[in-house]
Design a protein around this motif. Sequence first.
Motif, PDB file in Angstrom:
ATOM      1  N   VAL A 106      15.853   4.938 -10.434  1.00  0.00           N
ATOM      2  CA  VAL A 106      17.074   4.357 -11.231  1.00  0.00           C
ATOM      3  C   VAL A 106      16.961   5.365 -12.131  1.00  0.00           C
ATOM      4  CG1 VAL A 106      18.499   2.884 -11.988  1.00  0.00           C
ATOM      5  CG2 VAL A 106      17.220   2.383 -10.043  1.00  0.00           C
ATOM      6  N   ILE A 107      18.048   6.178 -12.565  1.00  0.00           N
ATOM      7  CA  ILE A 107      18.305   6.969 -13.902  1.00  0.00           C
ATOM      8  C   ILE A 107      19.312   6.730 -14.575  1.00  0.00           C
ATOM      9  CG2 ILE A 107      18.197   9.215 -14.891  1.00  0.00           C
ATOM     10  CD1 ILE A 107      17.063  10.367 -12.135  1.00  0.00           C
ATOM     11  N   THR A 108      19.143   6.002 -15.741  1.00  0.00           N
ATOM     12  CA  THR A 108      20.399   5.238 -16.481  1.00  0.00           C
ATOM     13  C   THR A 108      20.278   5.504 -17.937  1.00  0.00           C
ATOM     14  OG1 THR A 108      21.220   3.005 -16.957  1.00  0.00           O
ATOM     15  CG2 THR A 108      18.973   3.109 -16.696  1.00  0.00           C
ATOM     16  N   SER A 109      21.550   6.022 -18.413  1.00  0.00           N
ATOM     17  CA  SER A 109      21.672   6.180 -19.852  1.00  0.00           C
ATOM     18  C   SER A 109      22.150   4.961 -20.556  1.00  0.00           C
ATOM     19  CB  SER A 109      22.697   7.272 -20.050  1.00  0.00           C
ATOM     20  OG  SER A 109      22.136   8.510 -19.540  1.00  0.00           O
ATOM     21  N   MET A 110      21.170   4.086 -20.735  1.00  0.00           N
ATOM     22  CA  MET A 110      21.495   2.696 -21.083  1.00  0.00           C
ATOM     23  C   MET A 110      21.174   2.505 -22.590  1.00  0.00           C
ATOM     24  SD  MET A 110      20.059  -0.932 -19.999  1.00  0.00           S
ATOM     25  CE  MET A 110      18.500  -0.718 -20.261  1.00  0.00           C
ATOM     26  N   SER A 111      19.679   2.805 -22.825  1.00  0.00           N
ATOM     27  CA  SER A 111      19.327   2.468 -24.113  1.00  0.00           C
ATOM     28  C   SER A 111      17.671   2.570 -24.090  1.00  0.00           C
ATOM     29  CB  SER A 111      19.211   0.742 -24.309  1.00  0.00           C
ATOM     30  OG  SER A 111      18.528   0.693 -25.505  1.00  0.00           O
ATOM     31  N   LEU A 112      17.132   3.019 -25.376  1.00  0.00           N
ATOM     32  CA  LEU A 112      15.634   3.391 -25.482  1.00  0.00           C
ATOM     33  C   LEU A 112      14.839   2.014 -25.668  1.00  0.00           C
ATOM     34  CD1 LEU A 112      15.895   6.976 -26.972  1.00  0.00           C
ATOM     35  CD2 LEU A 112      15.286   6.422 -24.758  1.00  0.00           C
ATOM     36  N   ASN A 113      15.674   0.985 -25.939  1.00  0.00           N
ATOM     37  CA  ASN A 113      14.747  -0.282 -26.494  1.00  0.00           C
ATOM     38  C   ASN A 113      14.211  -0.700 -25.283  1.00  0.00           C
ATOM     39  OD1 ASN A 113      14.999  -3.320 -26.572  1.00  0.00           O
ATOM     40  ND2 ASN A 113      15.857  -2.894 -28.383  1.00  0.00           N
ATOM     41  N   LYS A 114      12.885  -1.110 -25.802  1.00  0.00           N
ATOM     42  CA  LYS A 114      11.806  -1.629 -24.594  1.00  0.00           C
ATOM     43  C   LYS A 114      12.150  -2.857 -23.953  1.00  0.00           C
ATOM     44  CE  LYS A 114       8.313  -3.609 -27.724  1.00  0.00           C
ATOM     45  NZ  LYS A 114       7.116  -3.559 -28.167  1.00  0.00           N
ATOM     46  N   TYR A 115      13.189  -3.704 -24.789  1.00  0.00           N
ATOM     47  CA  TYR A 115      13.509  -4.929 -24.130  1.00  0.00           C
ATOM     48  C   TYR A 115      14.549  -4.950 -23.419  1.00  0.00           C
ATOM     49  CZ  TYR A 115      10.128  -6.765 -27.749  1.00  0.00           C
ATOM     50  OH  TYR A 115       8.947  -6.832 -28.293  1.00  0.00           O
ATOM     51  N   ALA A 116      15.536  -3.934 -23.593  1.00  0.00           N
ATOM     52  CA  ALA A 116      16.751  -3.662 -22.794  1.00  0.00           C
ATOM     53  C   ALA A 116      16.179  -2.975 -21.541  1.00  0.00           C
ATOM     54  CB  ALA A 116      17.739  -2.607 -23.677  1.00  0.00           C
ATOM     55  N   TYR A 117      15.050  -2.350 -21.644  1.00  0.00           N
ATOM     56  CA  TYR A 117      14.326  -1.703 -20.262  1.00  0.00           C
ATOM     57  C   TYR A 117      13.925  -2.968 -19.459  1.00  0.00           C
ATOM     58  CZ  TYR A 117      11.158   0.740 -17.295  1.00  0.00           C
ATOM     59  OH  TYR A 117      10.271   1.071 -16.405  1.00  0.00           O
ATOM     60  N   LYS A 118      13.247  -3.749 -20.032  1.00  0.00           N
ATOM     61  CA  LYS A 118      12.791  -4.728 -19.288  1.00  0.00           C
ATOM     62  C   LYS A 118      13.563  -5.741 -18.593  1.00  0.00           C
ATOM     63  CE  LYS A 118       8.315  -5.188 -21.714  1.00  0.00           C
ATOM     64  NZ  LYS A 118       7.212  -6.122 -22.683  1.00  0.00           N
ATOM     65  N   ALA A 119      14.948  -5.979 -19.414  1.00  0.00           N
ATOM     66  CA  ALA A 119      15.897  -6.896 -18.903  1.00  0.00           C
ATOM     67  C   ALA A 119      16.561  -5.975 -17.648  1.00  0.00           C
ATOM     68  CB  ALA A 119      16.965  -7.011 -20.114  1.00  0.00           C
ATOM     69  N   ARG A 120      16.792  -4.752 -17.803  1.00  0.00           N
ATOM     70  CA  ARG A 120      17.359  -4.058 -16.622  1.00  0.00           C
ATOM     71  C   ARG A 120      16.614  -3.976 -15.584  1.00  0.00           C
ATOM     72  NH1 ARG A 120      21.689   0.492 -16.799  1.00  0.00           N
ATOM     73  NH2 ARG A 120      22.705  -1.733 -16.690  1.00  0.00           N
ATOM     74  N   LEU A 121      15.185  -4.030 -15.683  1.00  0.00           N
ATOM     75  CA  LEU A 121      14.247  -4.133 -14.508  1.00  0.00           C
ATOM     76  C   LEU A 121      14.469  -5.370 -14.000  1.00  0.00           C
ATOM     77  CD1 LEU A 121      12.319  -2.076 -13.129  1.00  0.00           C
ATOM     78  CD2 LEU A 121      10.473  -3.052 -14.538  1.00  0.00           C
ATOM     79  N   GLN A 122      14.376  -6.398 -14.708  1.00  0.00           N
ATOM     80  CA  GLN A 122      14.204  -7.719 -14.158  1.00  0.00           C
ATOM     81  C   GLN A 122      15.646  -8.060 -13.530  1.00  0.00           C
ATOM     82  OE1 GLN A 122      14.132 -10.821 -17.450  1.00  0.00           O
ATOM     83  NE2 GLN A 122      15.511 -12.075 -16.302  1.00  0.00           N
ATOM     84  N   ASN A 123      16.797  -7.487 -14.042  1.00  0.00           N
ATOM     85  CA  ASN A 123      18.030  -7.341 -13.327  1.00  0.00           C
ATOM     86  C   ASN A 123      18.009  -6.837 -11.854  1.00  0.00           C
ATOM     87  OD1 ASN A 123      21.310  -6.725 -14.281  1.00  0.00           O
ATOM     88  ND2 ASN A 123      20.596  -8.048 -12.641  1.00  0.00           N
ATOM     89  N   LEU A 124      17.609  -5.474 -11.857  1.00  0.00           N
ATOM     90  CA  LEU A 124      17.217  -4.666 -10.576  1.00  0.00           C
ATOM     91  C   LEU A 124      16.274  -5.607  -9.513  1.00  0.00           C
ATOM     92  CD1 LEU A 124      17.361  -1.399 -12.029  1.00  0.00           C
ATOM     93  CD2 LEU A 124      18.951  -2.157 -10.727  1.00  0.00           C
ATOM     94  N   HIS A 125      15.225  -6.039 -10.064  1.00  0.00           N
ATOM     95  CA  HIS A 125      14.240  -6.824  -9.311  1.00  0.00           C
ATOM     96  C   HIS A 125      14.872  -7.991  -8.466  1.00  0.00           C
ATOM     97  CE1 HIS A 125      10.359  -4.935 -10.968  1.00  0.00           C
ATOM     98  NE2 HIS A 125      10.965  -3.926 -10.189  1.00  0.00           N
ATOM     99  N   ALA A 126      15.630  -8.446  -9.414  1.00  0.00           N
ATOM    100  CA  ALA A 126      16.169  -9.742  -8.865  1.00  0.00           C
ATOM    101  C   ALA A 126      17.060  -9.697  -7.916  1.00  0.00           C
ATOM    102  CB  ALA A 126      16.887 -10.748 -10.179  1.00  0.00           C
ATOM    103  N   LEU A 127      17.942  -8.724  -8.027  1.00  0.00           N
ATOM    104  CA  LEU A 127      19.214  -8.378  -6.866  1.00  0.00           C
ATOM    105  C   LEU A 127      18.431  -7.452  -5.757  1.00  0.00           C
ATOM    106  CD1 LEU A 127      22.039  -7.623  -9.394  1.00  0.00           C
ATOM    107  CD2 LEU A 127      21.775  -9.469  -8.162  1.00  0.00           C
ATOM    108  N   PHE A 128      17.831  -6.312  -5.954  1.00  0.00           N
ATOM    109  CA  PHE A 128      17.532  -5.632  -4.899  1.00  0.00           C
ATOM    110  C   PHE A 128      16.082  -5.826  -4.290  1.00  0.00           C
ATOM    111  CE2 PHE A 128      20.711  -3.584  -7.216  1.00  0.00           C
ATOM    112  CZ  PHE A 128      21.503  -3.295  -6.247  1.00  0.00           C
TER     113      PHE A 128
END
Length: 198
Positions: free
Chosen positions: A97-119
């Motif tokens: 996944v290549i996403t132009s979301m944010s460089l914030n490390k917590y935003a990264y963790k939140a996105r990964l958590q979201n993707l893991h939970a769904l997929f």
Amino acid sequence: LMSKSNLADKVILTDCDGVLLDWLFGFKEFMAERGYTEQDDTGYAIWKRYGFINKEAGESLVREFNNSAAMAYLTPHLDAVKYVKKLHEECGYVLRVITSMSLNKYAYKARLQNLHALFGENVIDQLVCLDTGADKDEALEKYRGTGCVWVEDKYKNAVLGQELGLDSFLIDLPHNRHYDFDQRVTGWEDIYHSLVGV
């Protein structure tokens, strides 16, 4: 690491928002809580979509949302979960996944958590978070000539993939409908059939 030759058989490169996750639905809720209503659903740029006087106002709200806890709880986009899981289970594909979301490390963790939970954790091979709205040229350059599938909803990025020799699919959304693109798809079901050949 996989060699370039078999990379395309196992790796699907994909954008996230408007492709895997329904970012817009979450953002609309975020904006509604602040008293904003959408003016034009065909605009890709948020400031046009919400009728702001300037671009900066829209961009700062996008940044605020992208760095919020909401990133861990976005809903899936259309049929993404069903068909991504089928591609993984039946063909062994994984997603980068290549996403132009944010460089914030917590935003990264939140996105990964979201993707893991769904997929599922095994489906997400890699998550690359670029700055909000950043270009993807550099991130995609390393896949030049691999023939990997590349899934996007932003026309410019889908074309970039084509130019780099990727198998580009454009997810059909109101903001990209005025562009011609040969592999325009309504969702992941179309991509699944295209790859599996049924």
